[in-house]
Motif scaffolding. Structure first.
Motif, PDB file in Angstrom:
ATOM      1  N   MET A 154       0.840  -1.206   0.000  1.00  0.00           N
ATOM      2  CA  MET A 154       0.000   0.000   0.000  1.00  0.00           C
ATOM      3  C   MET A 154       0.874   1.255   0.000  1.00  0.00           C
ATOM      4  SD  MET A 154      -3.233   1.029   0.232  1.00  0.00           S
ATOM      5  CE  MET A 154      -4.164   2.460   0.677  1.00  0.00           C
ATOM      6  N   LEU A 155       1.831   1.305   0.968  1.00  0.00           N
ATOM      7  CA  LEU A 155       2.726   2.458   1.048  1.00  0.00           C
ATOM      8  C   LEU A 155       3.590   2.556  -0.210  1.00  0.00           C
ATOM      9  CD1 LEU A 155       3.838   4.807   2.665  1.00  0.00           C
ATOM     10  CD2 LEU A 155       5.458   3.228   3.754  1.00  0.00           C
ATOM     11  N   GLY A 156       4.035   1.375  -0.703  1.00  0.00           N
ATOM     12  CA  GLY A 156       4.861   1.372  -1.908  1.00  0.00           C
ATOM     13  C   GLY A 156       4.087   1.887  -3.106  1.00  0.00           C
ATOM     14  N   THR A 157       2.814   1.526  -3.169  1.00  0.00           N
ATOM     15  CA  THR A 157       1.969   1.995  -4.284  1.00  0.00           C
ATOM     16  C   THR A 157       1.796   3.505  -4.224  1.00  0.00           C
ATOM     17  OG1 THR A 157       0.762  -0.104  -4.295  1.00  0.00           O
ATOM     18  CG2 THR A 157      -0.287   1.770  -5.393  1.00  0.00           C
ATOM     19  N   LEU A 158       1.575   4.034  -2.995  1.00  0.00           N
ATOM     20  CA  LEU A 158       1.397   5.478  -2.824  1.00  0.00           C
ATOM     21  C   LEU A 158       2.666   6.223  -3.214  1.00  0.00           C
ATOM     22  CD1 LEU A 158      -0.298   7.852  -1.857  1.00  0.00           C
ATOM     23  CD2 LEU A 158       0.545   7.437   0.477  1.00  0.00           C
ATOM     24  N   ILE A 159       3.832   5.685  -2.796  1.00  0.00           N
ATOM     25  CA  ILE A 159       5.104   6.327  -3.138  1.00  0.00           C
ATOM     26  C   ILE A 159       5.316   6.322  -4.644  1.00  0.00           C
ATOM     27  CG2 ILE A 159       7.614   6.109  -2.957  1.00  0.00           C
ATOM     28  CD1 ILE A 159       7.179   5.070  -0.107  1.00  0.00           C
ATOM     29  N   SER A 160       4.968   5.195  -5.281  1.00  0.00           N
ATOM     30  CA  SER A 160       5.113   5.102  -6.736  1.00  0.00           C
ATOM     31  C   SER A 160       4.230   6.114  -7.436  1.00  0.00           C
ATOM     32  CB  SER A 160       4.761   3.683  -7.210  1.00  0.00           C
ATOM     33  OG  SER A 160       5.651   2.741  -6.661  1.00  0.00           O
ATOM     34  N   ALA A 161       2.985   6.287  -6.924  1.00  0.00           N
ATOM     35  CA  ALA A 161       2.056   7.241  -7.519  1.00  0.00           C
ATOM     36  C   ALA A 161       2.573   8.661  -7.388  1.00  0.00           C
ATOM     37  CB  ALA A 161       0.677   7.115  -6.870  1.00  0.00           C
ATOM     38  N   ILE A 162       3.132   8.978  -6.221  1.00  0.00           N
ATOM     39  CA  ILE A 162       3.665  10.325  -6.004  1.00  0.00           C
ATOM     40  C   ILE A 162       4.835  10.583  -6.935  1.00  0.00           C
ATOM     41  CG2 ILE A 162       4.847  11.803  -4.339  1.00  0.00           C
ATOM     42  CD1 ILE A 162       3.167  10.452  -2.153  1.00  0.00           C
ATOM     43  N   ARG A 163       5.718   9.603  -7.029  1.00  0.00           N
ATOM     44  CA  ARG A 163       6.869   9.760  -7.901  1.00  0.00           C
ATOM     45  C   ARG A 163       6.450   9.908  -9.364  1.00  0.00           C
ATOM     46  NH1 ARG A 163      10.959   5.240  -5.210  1.00  0.00           N
ATOM     47  NH2 ARG A 163      11.586   6.516  -3.402  1.00  0.00           N
ATOM     48  N   TRP A 164       5.443   9.124  -9.755  1.00  0.00           N
ATOM     49  CA  TRP A 164       4.955   9.208 -11.127  1.00  0.00           C
ATOM     50  C   TRP A 164       4.378  10.593 -11.404  1.00  0.00           C
ATOM     51  CZ3 TRP A 164       5.259   7.616 -15.799  1.00  0.00           C
ATOM     52  CH2 TRP A 164       4.242   7.858 -16.723  1.00  0.00           C
ATOM     53  N   ASN A 165       3.611  11.134 -10.456  1.00  0.00           N
ATOM     54  CA  ASN A 165       3.027  12.458 -10.652  1.00  0.00           C
ATOM     55  C   ASN A 165       4.110  13.531 -10.666  1.00  0.00           C
ATOM     56  OD1 ASN A 165       0.559  13.881 -11.095  1.00  0.00           O
ATOM     57  ND2 ASN A 165       0.798  14.796  -9.062  1.00  0.00           N
ATOM     58  N   ASP A 166       5.123  13.394  -9.808  1.00  0.00           N
ATOM     59  CA  ASP A 166       6.235  14.350  -9.828  1.00  0.00           C
ATOM     60  C   ASP A 166       6.959  14.307 -11.172  1.00  0.00           C
ATOM     61  OD1 ASP A 166       5.682  15.182  -7.290  1.00  0.00           O
ATOM     62  OD2 ASP A 166       7.205  13.932  -6.318  1.00  0.00           O
ATOM     63  N   LEU A 167       7.068  13.089 -11.724  1.00  0.00           N
ATOM     64  CA  LEU A 167       7.704  12.951 -13.029  1.00  0.00           C
ATOM     65  C   LEU A 167       6.905  13.693 -14.095  1.00  0.00           C
ATOM     66  CD1 LEU A 167       9.902  11.649 -14.784  1.00  0.00           C
ATOM     67  CD2 LEU A 167       8.403   9.654 -15.026  1.00  0.00           C
ATOM     68  N   LEU A 168       5.588  13.620 -14.009  1.00  0.00           N
ATOM     69  CA  LEU A 168       4.735  14.362 -14.946  1.00  0.00           C
ATOM     70  C   LEU A 168       4.973  15.860 -14.829  1.00  0.00           C
ATOM     71  CD1 LEU A 168       1.203  12.649 -14.838  1.00  0.00           C
ATOM     72  CD2 LEU A 168       2.761  12.806 -16.781  1.00  0.00           C
ATOM     73  N   GLY A 169       5.022  16.341 -13.597  1.00  0.00           N
ATOM     74  CA  GLY A 169       5.247  17.772 -13.383  1.00  0.00           C
ATOM     75  C   GLY A 169       6.575  18.223 -13.950  1.00  0.00           C
ATOM     76  N   ASN A 170       7.628  17.458 -13.661  1.00  0.00           N
ATOM     77  CA  ASN A 170       8.942  17.826 -14.179  1.00  0.00           C
ATOM     78  C   ASN A 170       8.986  17.755 -15.706  1.00  0.00           C
ATOM     79  OD1 ASN A 170      10.411  18.378 -11.761  1.00  0.00           O
ATOM     80  ND2 ASN A 170      10.382  16.186 -11.297  1.00  0.00           N
ATOM     81  N   CYS A 171       8.345  16.739 -16.265  1.00  0.00           N
ATOM     82  CA  CYS A 171       8.289  16.589 -17.721  1.00  0.00           C
ATOM     83  C   CYS A 171       7.605  17.801 -18.360  1.00  0.00           C
ATOM     84  CB  CYS A 171       7.541  15.310 -18.072  1.00  0.00           C
ATOM     85  SG  CYS A 171       7.430  14.999 -19.845  1.00  0.00           S
ATOM     86  N   SER A 172       6.518  18.260 -17.736  1.00  0.00           N
ATOM     87  CA  SER A 172       5.798  19.436 -18.246  1.00  0.00           C
ATOM     88  C   SER A 172       6.702  20.653 -18.302  1.00  0.00           C
ATOM     89  CB  SER A 172       4.594  19.723 -17.350  1.00  0.00           C
ATOM     90  OG  SER A 172       4.033  20.988 -17.648  1.00  0.00           O
ATOM     91  N   TYR A 173       7.466  20.890 -17.239  1.00  0.00           N
ATOM     92  CA  TYR A 173       8.302  22.088 -17.179  1.00  0.00           C
ATOM     93  C   TYR A 173       9.543  21.972 -18.076  1.00  0.00           C
ATOM     94  CZ  TYR A 173       5.196  23.165 -13.332  1.00  0.00           C
ATOM     95  OH  TYR A 173       4.072  23.416 -12.584  1.00  0.00           O
ATOM     96  N   VAL A 174      10.040  20.745 -18.252  1.00  0.00           N
ATOM     97  CA  VAL A 174      11.163  20.551 -19.175  1.00  0.00           C
ATOM     98  C   VAL A 174      10.728  20.864 -20.603  1.00  0.00           C
ATOM     99  CG1 VAL A 174      12.646  18.813 -20.251  1.00  0.00           C
ATOM    100  CG2 VAL A 174      12.451  18.913 -17.763  1.00  0.00           C
ATOM    101  N   ILE A 175       9.543  20.385 -20.988  1.00  0.00           N
ATOM    102  CA  ILE A 175       9.029  20.658 -22.341  1.00  0.00           C
ATOM    103  C   ILE A 175       8.791  22.149 -22.518  1.00  0.00           C
ATOM    104  CG2 ILE A 175       7.084  20.296 -23.914  1.00  0.00           C
ATOM    105  CD1 ILE A 175       6.795  17.489 -22.731  1.00  0.00           C
TER     106      ILE A 175
END
Length: 231
Positions: free
Chosen positions: A1-22
């Motif tokens: 459960m905790l691992g899934t939440l951490i993965s989701a947070i990391r995935w969303n952070d990756l989206l945010g960073n990807c948006s700003y890099v583009i």
């Protein structure tokens, strides 16, 4: 459960960073079309990022939607401009004369001008008289005379009226067609307005005019008592 939440947070952070890099990369491209395409992609990804943060970011999402709508409208307008420009018979010449600008900017130049097929002897400039247009010779040749003395010949890709475009001063020479000649007459005021609205276009136009004047000055210096550059 905790691992899934951490993965989701990391995935969303990756989206945010990807948006700003583009978005950052969009500021590096020179094509206005690609700048708007990349900015739109960046804001679409940013909306997904905002939706997954769990915070109330409706205002930010609303502005992203507004900016996306503006960009999509401009992308459509640029696409239409490109479609019109690609049908021009003198597109290759225009690109060669005005390097470094995209088809949308060429369309702005074309909108400020009109094509004319001129008969032999037709005047493009009269010495001592203001010129209201910047002429680009597409086909044919023209002769340049200062005080009735032949000082130069102009061919396809050459400009007439550069001094008048920059300073609104009267023509420094008379220019007439040697034979059947096709030209684009670019209205001085309309081109200046388009250049004011687009710094890249302004830089390209002034660079081309400066280079044309430099060539004519060099030619005039090789002519004794030439009286100055062609108009």
């Amino acid at each position: 459960m905790l691992g899934t939440l951490i993965s989701a947070i990391r995935w969303n952070d990756l989206l945010g960073n990807c948006s700003y890099v583009i978005m950052a990369f969009s500021f590096l491209v020179t094509s206005m079309l690609w700048l708007r395409v990349l900015a739109t992609v960046s804001m679409l990804i940013e909306i997904v990022y905002f939706l997954n943060t769990g915070d109330d970011l409706i205002t930010a999402i609303g502005w992203d939607v507004a900016f996306i709508a503006i960009n999509l409208w401009r992308i459509w307008a640029l696409h239409r401009a490109r479609s019109r420009v690609r049908a021009l018979p003198d597109l290759r010449l225009l690109r060669a004369v005005f390097p470094g600008i995209d088809d949308g900017q060429i369309a702005e130049i074309v909108k400020a001008g009109a094509w004319y097929d001129l008969a032999p002897g037709a005047l493009l400039a009269v010495q001592g008289t203001p010129i209201g247009a910047l002429y680009l010779i597409c086909e044919g040749r023209a002769e340049v005379r200062i005080d009735e003395r032949l000082v130069a010949h102009l061919g396809p890709g050459e400009l007439v009226g550069e001094v008048g475009f920059l300073t609104a001063a009267p023509a420094t020479a008379s220019v007439s067609c040697e034979g059947p000649t096709r030209v684009i007459a670019i209205d001085r005021t309309r081109l200046q307005d388009a250049a004011k609205a687009d710094p890249t276009l302004a830089s390209a136009v002034h660079r081309v005019i400066g280079e044309a004047l430099a060539r004519k000055l060099a030619g005039a210096n090789r002519q004794p008592a030439s009286g100055g550059p062609a108009p």
